[in-house]
Design a protein around this motif. Sequence first.
Motif, mmCIF file in Angstrom:
data_model
loop_
_atom_site.group_PDB
_atom_site.id
_atom_site.type_symbol
_atom_site.label_atom_id
_atom_site.label_comp_id
_atom_site.label_asym_id
_atom_site.label_seq_id
_atom_site.Cartn_x
_atom_site.Cartn_y
_atom_site.Cartn_z
ATOM 1 N N HIS A 199 0.988 -1.282 0.069
ATOM 2 C CA HIS A 199 0.045 -0.002 0.083
ATOM 3 C C HIS A 199 0.809 1.299 0.044
ATOM 4 C CE1 HIS A 199 -3.091 2.974 1.464
ATOM 5 N NE2 HIS A 199 -2.189 3.092 2.451
ATOM 6 N N TYR A 200 1.938 1.052 0.796
ATOM 7 C CA TYR A 200 2.683 2.281 0.940
ATOM 8 C C TYR A 200 3.733 2.233 -0.282
ATOM 9 C CZ TYR A 200 0.964 3.450 5.456
ATOM 10 O OH TYR A 200 0.114 3.892 6.441
ATOM 11 N N SER A 201 4.258 1.434 -0.859
ATOM 12 C CA SER A 201 5.299 1.195 -1.664
ATOM 13 C C SER A 201 4.980 0.055 -2.606
ATOM 14 C CB SER A 201 6.657 1.109 -1.256
ATOM 15 O OG SER A 201 7.593 1.159 -1.912
ATOM 16 N N PRO A 202 4.265 0.200 -3.702
ATOM 17 C CA PRO A 202 3.860 -1.013 -4.421
ATOM 18 C C PRO A 202 5.067 -1.703 -5.348
ATOM 19 C CG PRO A 202 2.420 0.741 -4.939
ATOM 20 C CD PRO A 202 3.613 1.251 -4.136
ATOM 21 N N ARG A 203 6.392 -1.117 -5.455
ATOM 22 C CA ARG A 203 7.234 -1.481 -6.097
ATOM 23 C C ARG A 203 8.659 -1.888 -5.182
ATOM 24 N NH1 ARG A 203 7.827 -2.227 -11.335
ATOM 25 N NH2 ARG A 203 9.986 -1.759 -11.471
ATOM 26 N N SER A 239 1.252 6.181 -11.983
ATOM 27 C CA SER A 239 1.241 5.662 -10.662
ATOM 28 C C SER A 239 0.886 4.355 -10.608
ATOM 29 C CB SER A 239 -0.144 6.498 -10.278
ATOM 30 O OG SER A 239 -1.162 6.274 -10.361
ATOM 31 N N TYR A 240 0.891 3.824 -9.410
ATOM 32 C CA TYR A 240 0.635 2.208 -9.248
ATOM 33 C C TYR A 240 -0.430 1.963 -8.028
ATOM 34 C CZ TYR A 240 5.241 2.240 -11.338
ATOM 35 O OH TYR A 240 6.431 2.164 -12.050
ATOM 36 N N ASP A 241 -0.914 1.125 -8.314
ATOM 37 C CA ASP A 241 -2.331 0.916 -7.385
ATOM 38 C C ASP A 241 -2.129 -0.702 -6.874
ATOM 39 O OD1 ASP A 241 -4.608 1.297 -6.162
ATOM 40 O OD2 ASP A 241 -6.044 1.017 -7.632
ATOM 41 N N VAL A 242 -2.748 -0.760 -5.847
ATOM 42 C CA VAL A 242 -3.010 -2.283 -5.478
ATOM 43 C C VAL A 242 -4.450 -2.571 -5.372
ATOM 44 C CG1 VAL A 242 -2.399 -3.898 -3.629
ATOM 45 C CG2 VAL A 242 -1.000 -2.133 -3.824
ATOM 46 N N ASP A 243 -4.784 -3.275 -6.535
ATOM 47 C CA ASP A 243 -6.242 -3.916 -6.475
ATOM 48 C C ASP A 243 -6.296 -4.997 -5.544
ATOM 49 O OD1 ASP A 243 -6.979 -2.176 -8.332
ATOM 50 O OD2 ASP A 243 -7.037 -3.416 -10.015
ATOM 51 N N LEU A 244 -7.475 -5.033 -4.759
ATOM 52 C CA LEU A 244 -7.791 -5.888 -3.867
ATOM 53 C C LEU A 244 -9.194 -6.559 -3.913
ATOM 54 C CD1 LEU A 244 -6.040 -4.303 -0.464
ATOM 55 C CD2 LEU A 244 -5.166 -6.201 -1.776
ATOM 56 N N LEU A 245 -9.475 -7.641 -3.523
ATOM 57 C CA LEU A 245 -10.676 -8.249 -3.281
ATOM 58 C C LEU A 245 -11.016 -8.136 -1.803
ATOM 59 C CD1 LEU A 245 -11.464 -11.207 -5.692
ATOM 60 C CD2 LEU A 245 -12.571 -9.035 -5.681
ATOM 61 N N PRO A 246 -11.731 -7.296 -1.471
ATOM 62 C CA PRO A 246 -12.079 -7.119 0.156
ATOM 63 C C PRO A 246 -12.569 -8.325 0.655
ATOM 64 C CG PRO A 246 -12.445 -5.003 -1.034
ATOM 65 C CD PRO A 246 -12.016 -6.086 -1.884
ATOM 66 N N ARG A 264 -3.544 -7.633 -7.018
ATOM 67 C CA ARG A 264 -2.714 -7.516 -8.224
ATOM 68 C C ARG A 264 -2.210 -5.977 -8.001
ATOM 69 N NH1 ARG A 264 -4.899 -6.607 -13.003
ATOM 70 N NH2 ARG A 264 -2.967 -7.454 -14.046
ATOM 71 N N VAL A 265 -0.804 -5.826 -8.320
ATOM 72 C CA VAL A 265 -0.128 -4.598 -8.152
ATOM 73 C C VAL A 265 -0.353 -4.056 -9.709
ATOM 74 C CG1 VAL A 265 1.850 -3.259 -7.826
ATOM 75 C CG2 VAL A 265 1.354 -4.942 -6.177
ATOM 76 N N GLY A 324 2.559 -4.514 -12.037
ATOM 77 C CA GLY A 324 2.954 -3.168 -11.841
ATOM 78 C C GLY A 324 4.415 -3.490 -10.899
ATOM 79 N N ARG A 325 4.606 -4.736 -10.428
ATOM 80 C CA ARG A 325 5.987 -5.026 -10.032
ATOM 81 C C ARG A 325 6.960 -5.594 -11.087
ATOM 82 N NH1 ARG A 325 6.736 -4.999 -4.813
ATOM 83 N NH2 ARG A 325 8.265 -6.853 -5.076
ATOM 84 N N THR A 326 6.747 -5.407 -12.307
ATOM 85 C CA THR A 326 7.566 -6.058 -13.418
ATOM 86 C C THR A 326 8.953 -5.562 -13.174
ATOM 87 O OG1 THR A 326 5.633 -6.426 -14.851
ATOM 88 C CG2 THR A 326 8.062 -6.312 -16.059
#
Length: 328
Positions: free
Chosen positions: A14-18, A223-230, A49-50, A191-193
């Motif tokens: 969440h704070y640093s996706p990469r 920018s980067y996002d962390v997609d989550l399934l809550p 997923r990042v 996003g972490r490639t």
Amino acid sequence: MADEIDRRILRALHYSPRASFRLIGEVAGVSEQTAARRYQALRREGVMRVVGLVNPEAHGLARWITRIRCRPDRVSPLADALTRRSDIAYVGLASGGSEIICMINSPVEAPHDDILLRRLPKADSVLDVSIDLLIHPFGTGGHSEWSGYGGRLTPGQVARLTADRPSVADGPHPPPTAEDTPLLDALAEDGRTTHTRLAEVTGWSKARVARRLEALESSGALSYDVDLLPERLGHHLNATLWLRVAPARLHRVGEELAGHDEVAFAGAMSGDHNIMVIVTCRDAEDFYRYLTIRVAAVPGIDAYSVSIRVRRLKQAASLIAHGRLIPA
């Protein structure tokens, strides 16, 4: 079900996706190998997923918040068709399944009927539509993200994760070029490639990849996002709050709400209600407590309404299929 280690890994992302797995492991209290293994398991199982995202403003696009009320027998085909469009994001069904809420990327000067007619197939199934402009997203750097799953980190750990975060320049975002397409496609997939892999898909050197990423990130175009399934993390109720706030208090209220762990997105918008807030809670009682304790404590909210999402179809860069996040 994710445990505390998984939640700490998600919080670090969440704070640093990469961030490196070494750093993620250190703040999560596990080895680098364990952090990598846990991350890959969460991604493989479709829990998260990042993703790398291009700011629509970089292409001169605005974001339009759209609510579409449909004939009940036609809502699913229409929603599925909208979900497949790359210029439409955050698609979900609400109001018992008779309303579609989505976000359309389109030029700000485009007429409302043009936005609608070019993007809504089988428009005869549509009973009513409201389209309002997203004026300003709240949160750090205009970005908020749901983080109500736990896994708290200390201020020192957060500082370590964010130490290398590039500062985003104010002003217009220069658009990516055609040369950037392989780079951005790879980051939209993951996003972490690594720089090594990005060099392979672009044909560039790793040094050039690093320079281009820094330029895109610091300009705000990437920018980067962390997609989550809550739901996979024990949070099963998703709602959209439509709030009415006096203009003098609009920014303060929006920023305060964007800082709530329960909030996945908060933004100022046009229309009768001028703030939209997407909230994720464990259940109805948890949502009730959020409304009556946290939201009630925010001064300046004059009126509100609630849409309960009954089915999630698309997030920032992911589709939801069979309870899993998959590439859009």
